[in-house]
Design a protein around this motif. Sequence first.
Motif, PDB file in Angstrom:
ATOM      1  N   VAL A 158      -9.053  -6.877  10.583  1.00  0.00           N
ATOM      2  CA  VAL A 158      -7.983  -6.743  11.717  1.00  0.00           C
ATOM      3  C   VAL A 158      -7.580  -5.332  11.812  1.00  0.00           C
ATOM      4  O   VAL A 158      -7.315  -4.797  13.016  1.00  0.00           O
ATOM      5  CB  VAL A 158      -6.894  -7.966  11.159  1.00  0.00           C
ATOM      6  CG1 VAL A 158      -5.631  -7.631  12.152  1.00  0.00           C
ATOM      7  CG2 VAL A 158      -7.211  -9.127  10.961  1.00  0.00           C
ATOM      8  N   ASP A 211      -7.342   2.747   3.562  1.00  0.00           N
ATOM      9  CA  ASP A 211      -7.531   1.448   2.664  1.00  0.00           C
ATOM     10  C   ASP A 211      -7.451   2.161   1.201  1.00  0.00           C
ATOM     11  O   ASP A 211      -8.235   2.997   0.895  1.00  0.00           O
ATOM     12  CB  ASP A 211      -8.806   0.990   3.224  1.00  0.00           C
ATOM     13  CG  ASP A 211      -8.923  -0.418   2.646  1.00  0.00           C
ATOM     14  OD1 ASP A 211      -8.627  -1.444   3.619  1.00  0.00           O
ATOM     15  OD2 ASP A 211      -8.855  -0.749   1.508  1.00  0.00           O
ATOM     16  N   LYS A 212      -7.049   1.101   0.435  1.00  0.00           N
ATOM     17  CA  LYS A 212      -6.937   1.437  -0.944  1.00  0.00           C
ATOM     18  C   LYS A 212      -8.169   1.410  -1.780  1.00  0.00           C
ATOM     19  O   LYS A 212      -8.520   2.024  -2.590  1.00  0.00           O
ATOM     20  CB  LYS A 212      -6.163   0.626  -1.838  1.00  0.00           C
ATOM     21  CG  LYS A 212      -6.315  -0.862  -1.834  1.00  0.00           C
ATOM     22  CD  LYS A 212      -5.037  -1.658  -2.350  1.00  0.00           C
ATOM     23  CE  LYS A 212      -5.240  -3.171  -2.619  1.00  0.00           C
ATOM     24  NZ  LYS A 212      -4.172  -3.684  -3.053  1.00  0.00           N
ATOM     25  N   GLY A 246     -17.739 -17.796  10.025  1.00  0.00           N
ATOM     26  CA  GLY A 246     -17.534 -18.282  11.438  1.00  0.00           C
ATOM     27  C   GLY A 246     -16.799 -17.428  12.277  1.00  0.00           C
ATOM     28  O   GLY A 246     -15.569 -17.199  12.133  1.00  0.00           O
ATOM     29  N   GLN A 303     -18.824 -11.495   6.755  1.00  0.00           N
ATOM     30  CA  GLN A 303     -17.645 -10.805   7.141  1.00  0.00           C
ATOM     31  C   GLN A 303     -17.925  -9.276   6.829  1.00  0.00           C
ATOM     32  O   GLN A 303     -17.655  -8.512   7.647  1.00  0.00           O
ATOM     33  CB  GLN A 303     -16.537 -11.107   6.167  1.00  0.00           C
ATOM     34  CG  GLN A 303     -15.068 -10.416   6.677  1.00  0.00           C
ATOM     35  CD  GLN A 303     -13.925 -10.904   5.951  1.00  0.00           C
ATOM     36  OE1 GLN A 303     -13.761 -12.010   5.606  1.00  0.00           O
ATOM     37  NE2 GLN A 303     -12.823 -10.287   5.831  1.00  0.00           N
ATOM     38  N   LEU A 311      -1.256   2.392   0.367  1.00  0.00           N
ATOM     39  CA  LEU A 311       0.401   2.687   0.932  1.00  0.00           C
ATOM     40  C   LEU A 311       1.123   2.220  -0.199  1.00  0.00           C
ATOM     41  O   LEU A 311       0.931   0.852  -0.627  1.00  0.00           O
ATOM     42  CB  LEU A 311       0.436   1.668   2.203  1.00  0.00           C
ATOM     43  CG  LEU A 311       1.883   1.735   2.686  1.00  0.00           C
ATOM     44  CD1 LEU A 311       2.285   2.959   3.487  1.00  0.00           C
ATOM     45  CD2 LEU A 311       2.054   0.504   3.810  1.00  0.00           C
ATOM     46  N   ASP A 342      -4.020 -11.430   8.007  1.00  0.00           N
ATOM     47  CA  ASP A 342      -3.689 -12.168   6.856  1.00  0.00           C
ATOM     48  C   ASP A 342      -2.202 -11.956   6.288  1.00  0.00           C
ATOM     49  O   ASP A 342      -1.663 -12.510   5.485  1.00  0.00           O
ATOM     50  CB  ASP A 342      -4.769 -12.145   5.540  1.00  0.00           C
ATOM     51  CG  ASP A 342      -5.861 -12.978   5.893  1.00  0.00           C
ATOM     52  OD1 ASP A 342      -5.858 -13.678   6.693  1.00  0.00           O
ATOM     53  OD2 ASP A 342      -6.498 -13.141   4.675  1.00  0.00           O
ATOM     54  N   MET A 349      -9.671 -15.131  10.009  1.00  0.00           N
ATOM     55  CA  MET A 349     -10.032 -13.868  10.580  1.00  0.00           C
ATOM     56  C   MET A 349      -9.975 -13.880  12.101  1.00  0.00           C
ATOM     57  O   MET A 349      -9.390 -12.786  12.857  1.00  0.00           O
ATOM     58  CB  MET A 349     -11.487 -13.472  10.164  1.00  0.00           C
ATOM     59  CG  MET A 349     -11.890 -12.056  10.744  1.00  0.00           C
ATOM     60  SD  MET A 349     -13.579 -11.878  10.107  1.00  0.00           S
ATOM     61  CE  MET A 349     -14.857 -13.063  11.195  1.00  0.00           C
ATOM     62  N   ASN A 350     -10.376 -14.835  12.749  1.00  0.00           N
ATOM     63  CA  ASN A 350     -10.376 -15.044  14.261  1.00  0.00           C
ATOM     64  C   ASN A 350      -9.065 -15.014  14.630  1.00  0.00           C
ATOM     65  O   ASN A 350      -8.711 -14.131  15.730  1.00  0.00           O
ATOM     66  CB  ASN A 350     -11.050 -16.423  14.478  1.00  0.00           C
ATOM     67  CG  ASN A 350     -12.624 -16.620  14.366  1.00  0.00           C
ATOM     68  OD1 ASN A 350     -13.098 -15.979  15.268  1.00  0.00           O
ATOM     69  ND2 ASN A 350     -13.217 -17.019  13.178  1.00  0.00           N
TER      70      ASN A 350
HETATM   71  C1  LIG Z   1     -14.376 -18.211   1.174  1.00  0.00           C
HETATM   72  C2  LIG Z   1     -13.776 -17.623   2.546  1.00  0.00           C
HETATM   73  C3  LIG Z   1     -14.092 -18.141   3.845  1.00  0.00           C
HETATM   74  C4  LIG Z   1     -13.568 -17.804   4.956  1.00  0.00           C
HETATM   75  N1  LIG Z   1     -14.072 -18.156   6.147  1.00  0.00           N
HETATM   76  C5  LIG Z   1     -13.624 -17.980   7.213  1.00  0.00           C
HETATM   77  C6  LIG Z   1     -14.145 -17.862   8.606  1.00  0.00           C
HETATM   78  O1  LIG Z   1     -15.161 -18.677   8.536  1.00  0.00           O
HETATM   79  N2  LIG Z   1     -13.533 -17.830   9.735  1.00  0.00           N
HETATM   80  C7  LIG Z   1     -12.187 -17.219   9.704  1.00  0.00           C
HETATM   81  O2  LIG Z   1     -11.797 -16.564  10.733  1.00  0.00           O
HETATM   82  N3  LIG Z   1     -11.899 -16.611   8.709  1.00  0.00           N
HETATM   83  C8  LIG Z   1     -12.479 -17.036   7.399  1.00  0.00           C
HETATM   84  N4  LIG Z   1     -11.921 -16.492   6.337  1.00  0.00           N
HETATM   85  C9  LIG Z   1     -10.566 -15.930   6.312  1.00  0.00           C
HETATM   86  C10 LIG Z   1     -10.758 -14.296   6.246  1.00  0.00           C
HETATM   87  O3  LIG Z   1     -11.444 -13.863   5.216  1.00  0.00           O
HETATM   88  C11 LIG Z   1      -9.604 -13.370   6.433  1.00  0.00           C
HETATM   89  O4  LIG Z   1      -8.691 -14.226   7.305  1.00  0.00           O
HETATM   90  C12 LIG Z   1      -9.761 -12.028   6.842  1.00  0.00           C
HETATM   91  O5  LIG Z   1     -10.428 -11.330   5.841  1.00  0.00           O
HETATM   92  C13 LIG Z   1      -8.358 -11.422   7.127  1.00  0.00           C
HETATM   93  O6  LIG Z   1      -8.595  -9.976   7.442  1.00  0.00           O
HETATM   94  P1  LIG Z   1      -7.480  -9.003   7.336  1.00  0.00           P
HETATM   95  O7  LIG Z   1      -8.283  -7.735   7.923  1.00  0.00           O
HETATM   96  O8  LIG Z   1      -6.143  -9.437   7.905  1.00  0.00           O
HETATM   97  O9  LIG Z   1      -7.349  -8.720   5.908  1.00  0.00           O
HETATM   98  P2  LIG Z   1      -8.274  -8.326   4.593  1.00  0.00           P
HETATM   99  O10 LIG Z   1      -9.501  -8.702   5.008  1.00  0.00           O
HETATM  100  O11 LIG Z   1      -7.797  -9.034   3.566  1.00  0.00           O
HETATM  101  O12 LIG Z   1      -8.192  -6.787   4.479  1.00  0.00           O
HETATM  102  C14 LIG Z   1      -6.881  -6.180   4.099  1.00  0.00           C
HETATM  103  C15 LIG Z   1      -7.285  -4.677   3.788  1.00  0.00           C
HETATM  104  O13 LIG Z   1      -6.208  -4.054   3.401  1.00  0.00           O
HETATM  105  C16 LIG Z   1      -6.425  -3.185   2.151  1.00  0.00           C
HETATM  106  N5  LIG Z   1      -5.182  -2.958   1.610  1.00  0.00           N
HETATM  107  C17 LIG Z   1      -4.342  -4.039   0.984  1.00  0.00           C
HETATM  108  N6  LIG Z   1      -3.289  -3.279   0.491  1.00  0.00           N
HETATM  109  C18 LIG Z   1      -3.317  -2.051   0.867  1.00  0.00           C
HETATM  110  C19 LIG Z   1      -2.554  -1.005   0.764  1.00  0.00           C
HETATM  111  N7  LIG Z   1      -1.287  -1.200   0.202  1.00  0.00           N
HETATM  112  N8  LIG Z   1      -2.915   0.217   1.122  1.00  0.00           N
HETATM  113  C20 LIG Z   1      -3.932   0.379   1.696  1.00  0.00           C
HETATM  114  N9  LIG Z   1      -4.816  -0.605   1.978  1.00  0.00           N
HETATM  115  C21 LIG Z   1      -4.519  -1.781   1.426  1.00  0.00           C
HETATM  116  C22 LIG Z   1      -7.353  -4.111   1.510  1.00  0.00           C
HETATM  117  O14 LIG Z   1      -8.078  -3.148   0.503  1.00  0.00           O
HETATM  118  C23 LIG Z   1      -8.350  -4.751   2.570  1.00  0.00           C
HETATM  119  O15 LIG Z   1      -9.573  -3.816   2.625  1.00  0.00           O
HETATM  120  C24 LIG Z   1     -12.492 -16.921   4.862  1.00  0.00           C
HETATM  121  C25 LIG Z   1     -11.940 -16.418   3.596  1.00  0.00           C
HETATM  122  C26 LIG Z   1     -12.307 -17.005   2.603  1.00  0.00           C
HETATM  123  C27 LIG Z   1     -11.985 -16.430   1.098  1.00  0.00           C
END
Ligand SMILES: Cc1cc2nc3c(=O)[nH]c(=O)nc-3n(C[C@H](O)[C@H](O)[C@H](O)COP(=O)(O)OP(=O)(O)OC[C@H]3O[C@@H](n4cnc5c(N)ncnc54)[C@H](O)[C@@H]3O)c2cc1C
Length: 570
Positions: free
Chosen positions: A24, A43-44, A56, A116, A140, A302, A315-316
């Motif tokens: 995201v 990113d941490k 997916g 991913q 952060l 998330d 993720m979508n």
């Molecule tokens: C088993 C499994 C299957 C899944 N299957 C699907 C699927 O098929 N399709 C789908 O759409 N979604 C799926 N998901 C969900 C998907 O993985 C998440 O929705 C997605 O990772 C969210 O992305 P994000 O960038 O919001 O957060 P994240 O991927 O959690 O990334 C957050 C980032 O922020 C960083 N961070 C955190 N706190 C701090 C801070 N204080 N300072 C600096 N950096 C920080 C972390 O290190 C991380 O790199 C699945 C999840 C799991 C566990």
Amino acid sequence: MKEMEMNHPKRSETGVLIAGAGPVGLTLACELRRRGVACRVIDKLEAPLTTSRALGIQSRVLELFDNMGIVERVLEKGRRVFDTNIYEGEKLLFCYHFKVLSASEVPYPFIIELPQDMTERFLYEKLLELGGTVERMKELTDFRREPDAVIATVHDTSTGTEVAEEIRARWLVGCDGAHSLVRKRLGFTFEGNLFPEQFVLADVDMDWKWKPNKQYYWLHRDTLFMAQPLPYSGQWRIMADIDPADGGAAPEPSVELFQRLLAERTGDKRTVISNPTWLSTFRIHWRTTDNYRSGRVFLAGDAAHICSPFGAQGMNCGIQDAFNLGWKLALVVNGKAPVALLDSYTAERLPAARDISELTQSITNLLILKNPEEQDERDHVLVPLLNQRRYQYMLVRRIADLTVHYRTSPLSRTYRARLEEEILPSMIAGRHTLYAGDRAPDGHCQHSETGEKTRLHREFRGPHFNILLFAGDSSAPHINKLVRIGRRLHALVGDEVKTHIVVNDRCTRHDLDWNGSLLCDPGNKLAEKYGAPADSLYLIRPDGHIAFISHPVEWVKLLTYLDSIFRITE
Ligand SMILES: Cc1cc2nc3c(=O)[nH]c(=O)nc-3n(C[C@H](O)[C@H](O)[C@H](O)COP(=O)(O)OP(=O)(O)OC[C@H]3O[C@@H](n4cnc5c(N)ncnc54)[C@H](O)[C@@H]3O)c2cc1C
């Protein structure tokens, strides 16, 4: 020494600070950079995670990736999955086919399975191409707000010593995942619940008869076994719910455990499971925040919503958040739109997240139903219904995120003269005709001059708005009225809006005084999809949703709408 560094932190400034380089945060950074907005991503973690997690990718997000210019990489490395088969023992209970989506409706009538870490790599490569980067090992830890900025406290360990940094950012976006510090500091709620079941997961080798372009579920009494093909490695992702031993913790996932579950739940005692590359356990939560923005601070992904992985939505949904916020924030940062434009972010994305949470909860509930009467109802009432093409089409469109709409957004306006008034969102919620806020339909058309075949979404590519002026089979003088509108528009908003005049196959460029985009719509197929009579206008936002509809084309109405976004006056 450490105390001194903390007392005198390193100071820097940026336009937008993005906390979190998951899918995201990376998408948002690309969307801002593509519009020339300076932003920093921290990113941490020392390095990106290498586990497969979200597999997916839905059709709607593939369309967004196309707009960003990364869809070819995703299609090349990903695996196209066309069907989901749900078995009860040996019996195929239900199958849903992505092919119910026609190729004229969407260029991607399938789900792409891509780990991913690979999706993140493609987004990161795009960010590098756009001149951005990710600053790793920077966490952060806090922020405070001033009237014109957010002061972020960052704990930097990237040089091997601990350094405190204060980043003064005009805007801060928390893309920092489910445990978001940004959300907690804003004091936003994260309400929802979790399923009582525990789940085990493994990415493994399985030499078996099942096809790698389908995904499979086996319902066994009140338990579940699921298998999804992974691309290029040839492995499979397998998942199952599991009873914690005597109410304690779930057993550790292992090849032996999965071998037993495979035999018990699918009846397959022959297939050998081996070479696990990822083993994990998880619980399923669904939670949504109550707001996506407070002043200069936003949430996306998330950090704002989590849902069940069944249905492949988390993720979508987050990538669509980033797409929604990216163009709006860029317009504001670049001084081209009023700050009030940003109010629409929560108004549009919070209902979308709630809808997706409901969808994935329903899917998960149906897969792990415990009550025999409800199972009976599922198998004998719901499943026969869903096997009907009409209902299956509705289900698949929803899963593919093609039904996400912003009809009730303050940004969506539909004007039809025959109703003699602007249509209020409350009058139209839930109806099937195309309205402002809907995804702009795709479809085949041709370049009028060369006859070269193209698709509407291909013509939309880029960070700008698009406007479709449907001329139907009107005469050249009438089309020239639309041409004049196209010219006036360009004079007002320049490259922020690209104008396409859509004519039927009987018209050629020689009849017109127009150098801009001229698209032929043989047989008026596009016009039919849009429900567009001759002399009608559709303004399409950079995220592919319809902003404004005018039947007929009324310059003053268009101007009033554009003024609400771009602050323009003629
Ligand atoms: C088993 C499994 C299957 C899944 N299957 C699907 C699927 O098929 N399709 C789908 O759409 N979604 C799926 N998901 C969900 C998907 O993985 C998440 O929705 C997605 O990772 C969210 O992305 P994000 O960038 O919001 O957060 P994240 O991927 O959690 O990334 C957050 C980032 O922020 C960083 N961070 C955190 N706190 C701090 C801070 N204080 N300072 C600096 N950096 C920080 C972390 O290190 C991380 O790199 C699945 C999840 C799991 C566990």
